[in-house]
Enzyme design. Structure first.
Site, short mmCIF file in Angstrom:
data_model
loop_
_atom_site.label_atom_id
_atom_site.label_comp_id
_atom_site.label_asym_id
_atom_site.label_seq_id
_atom_site.Cartn_x
_atom_site.Cartn_y
_atom_site.Cartn_z
N PRO A 15 0.80 -1.22 0.00
CA PRO A 15 0.00 0.00 0.00
C PRO A 15 0.83 1.28 0.00
O PRO A 15 1.87 1.36 0.65
CB PRO A 15 -0.82 -0.11 1.29
CG PRO A 15 -0.08 -1.07 2.15
CD PRO A 15 0.58 -2.04 1.21
N ASN A 16 0.34 2.23 -0.76
CA ASN A 16 0.88 3.59 -0.84
C ASN A 16 2.19 3.71 -1.62
O ASN A 16 2.70 4.81 -1.80
CB ASN A 16 1.01 4.23 0.55
CG ASN A 16 -0.34 4.32 1.22
OD1 ASN A 16 -1.29 4.81 0.60
ND2 ASN A 16 -0.48 3.82 2.43
N ARG A 23 5.28 11.11 -2.38
CA ARG A 23 4.96 10.76 -1.00
C ARG A 23 6.17 11.01 -0.11
O ARG A 23 7.21 10.36 -0.29
CB ARG A 23 4.61 9.26 -0.97
CG ARG A 23 4.42 8.70 0.39
CD ARG A 23 4.38 7.18 0.36
NE ARG A 23 4.07 6.68 1.67
CZ ARG A 23 4.26 5.44 2.05
NH1 ARG A 23 4.73 4.54 1.22
NH2 ARG A 23 3.95 5.07 3.27
N TYR A 28 11.20 8.91 1.35
CA TYR A 28 11.17 7.86 0.33
C TYR A 28 11.85 8.23 -0.98
O TYR A 28 11.89 7.42 -1.90
CB TYR A 28 9.71 7.46 0.06
CG TYR A 28 9.03 6.88 1.29
CD1 TYR A 28 9.48 5.69 1.85
CD2 TYR A 28 7.95 7.53 1.90
CE1 TYR A 28 8.88 5.16 2.99
CE2 TYR A 28 7.34 7.00 3.03
CZ TYR A 28 7.81 5.82 3.57
OH TYR A 28 7.21 5.29 4.69
N ASN A 79 8.02 -5.47 -0.87
CA ASN A 79 7.94 -4.34 0.06
C ASN A 79 6.48 -4.27 0.49
O ASN A 79 5.64 -3.74 -0.23
CB ASN A 79 8.35 -3.03 -0.61
CG ASN A 79 8.32 -1.88 0.38
OD1 ASN A 79 7.77 -2.00 1.49
ND2 ASN A 79 8.89 -0.75 0.00
N ALA A 82 3.00 -0.66 4.88
CA ALA A 82 2.52 -0.70 6.27
C ALA A 82 2.02 -2.09 6.69
O ALA A 82 1.98 -2.39 7.89
CB ALA A 82 1.42 0.34 6.47
N GLU A 103 12.46 -9.40 1.92
CA GLU A 103 11.68 -8.23 2.34
C GLU A 103 12.54 -6.98 2.14
O GLU A 103 13.71 -6.98 2.53
CB GLU A 103 11.31 -8.40 3.82
CG GLU A 103 10.59 -7.21 4.42
CD GLU A 103 10.37 -7.38 5.94
OE1 GLU A 103 10.47 -8.52 6.46
OE2 GLU A 103 10.13 -6.35 6.60
N HIS A 105 12.65 -2.51 2.20
CA HIS A 105 12.05 -1.22 2.54
C HIS A 105 12.96 -0.11 2.04
O HIS A 105 14.19 -0.22 2.15
CB HIS A 105 11.88 -1.07 4.06
CG HIS A 105 11.00 -2.13 4.64
ND1 HIS A 105 9.63 -2.07 4.56
CD2 HIS A 105 11.30 -3.29 5.26
CE1 HIS A 105 9.11 -3.15 5.12
NE2 HIS A 105 10.11 -3.91 5.55
N ARG A 112 12.93 4.80 12.65
CA ARG A 112 11.72 5.63 12.57
C ARG A 112 10.84 5.39 13.81
O ARG A 112 11.34 5.06 14.88
CB ARG A 112 11.01 5.33 11.24
CG ARG A 112 11.90 5.68 10.03
CD ARG A 112 11.18 5.41 8.72
NE ARG A 112 10.00 6.25 8.58
CZ ARG A 112 9.03 6.02 7.69
NH1 ARG A 112 9.14 5.00 6.86
NH2 ARG A 112 8.00 6.82 7.61
C1 DQA Z 1 8.10 1.17 3.88
C2 DQA Z 1 8.18 1.37 5.40
C3 DQA Z 1 6.81 1.15 6.05
O1 DQA Z 1 6.91 1.37 7.45
C4 DQA Z 1 5.80 2.13 5.47
O2 DQA Z 1 4.52 1.89 6.03
C5 DQA Z 1 5.77 2.10 3.99
C6 DQA Z 1 7.03 2.04 3.26
C7 DQA Z 1 9.44 1.51 3.20
O3 DQA Z 1 9.61 1.10 2.05
O4 DQA Z 1 10.28 2.19 3.78
O5 DQA Z 1 4.71 2.22 3.38
O6 DQA Z 1 7.81 -0.19 3.62
#
Ligand code: DQA
Length: 155
Positions: A15-16, A23, A28, A79, A82, A103, A105, A112
């Site tokens: 998501p996102n 964003r 990011y 990735n 959240a 995994e 990020h 964080r």
């Molecule tokens: C994320 C880190 C997560 O905590 C966050 O909710 C994201 C992006 C990252 O790529 O740094 O959506 O996965």
């Protein structure tokens, strides 16, 4: 020595991540998801890995994608956004499919908010890469492809 056998992998964005580029750029970066996918595909070509990408904001859709792509890929680079910190369902799916996954990020989640420090996936992943922006995916792809090749050797 010839070229190694091609490897199929799927890159899964949660998501996102469709908002990448606009964003929270201070967290990011400014690359869009299309930019990141292009860099992943180009490294894949170098490594002999055929990479397909998928993004969804929906937990069930991510689970459906993982399940339906299982038969055509040898592993996942994911990735989970959240859902990393909330989704037992995603963990159960990845455990059930029993394909290797890495995994990744973009941000350094350990530096964080405290709620980002726990991942439901890390302990069942082959490895985890975080904190290198888009390069996290590239490092993760190298690790995943090496892992798949290493484990598919017949001797
Ligand atoms: C994320 C880190 C997560 O905590 C966050 O909710 C994201 C992006 C990252 O790529 O740094 O959506 O996965």
């Amino acid at each position: 020595m010839g070229r190694p056998d091609p490897v199929n992998v799927a890159v899964v964005h949660g998501p996102n991540l469709h908002l990448l580029g606009r964003r929270e750029p201070e967290v990011y970066g400014t690359d869009t998801l299309a930019d990141v996918d292009e860099r992943i595909r180009s490294l894949g070509a170098e490594l002999g890995a055929d990479v397909e990408s998928y993004q969804s904001n929906h937990e069930g859709a991510l689970i459906d994608f993982l399940t339906e792509s299982e038969s055509r890929v040898a592993g996942f680079l994911i990735n989970p956004g959240a859902f990393t910190h909330t989704s037992i369902a995603l963990r159960d799916c990845l455990c059930g499919l029993a394909l290797p996954f890495v995994e990744v990020h973009l941000s350094n989640t350990a530096a964080r908010e405290p709620f980002r420090r726990h991942s439901y996936l890390s302990d069942v992943a082959v490895g985890v890469v975080y904190g290198f922006g888009g390069d996290s995916y590239l490092l993760g792809l190298r690790g995943l492809v090496a892992h798949i090749r290493h484990n598919s050797r017949s001797n």
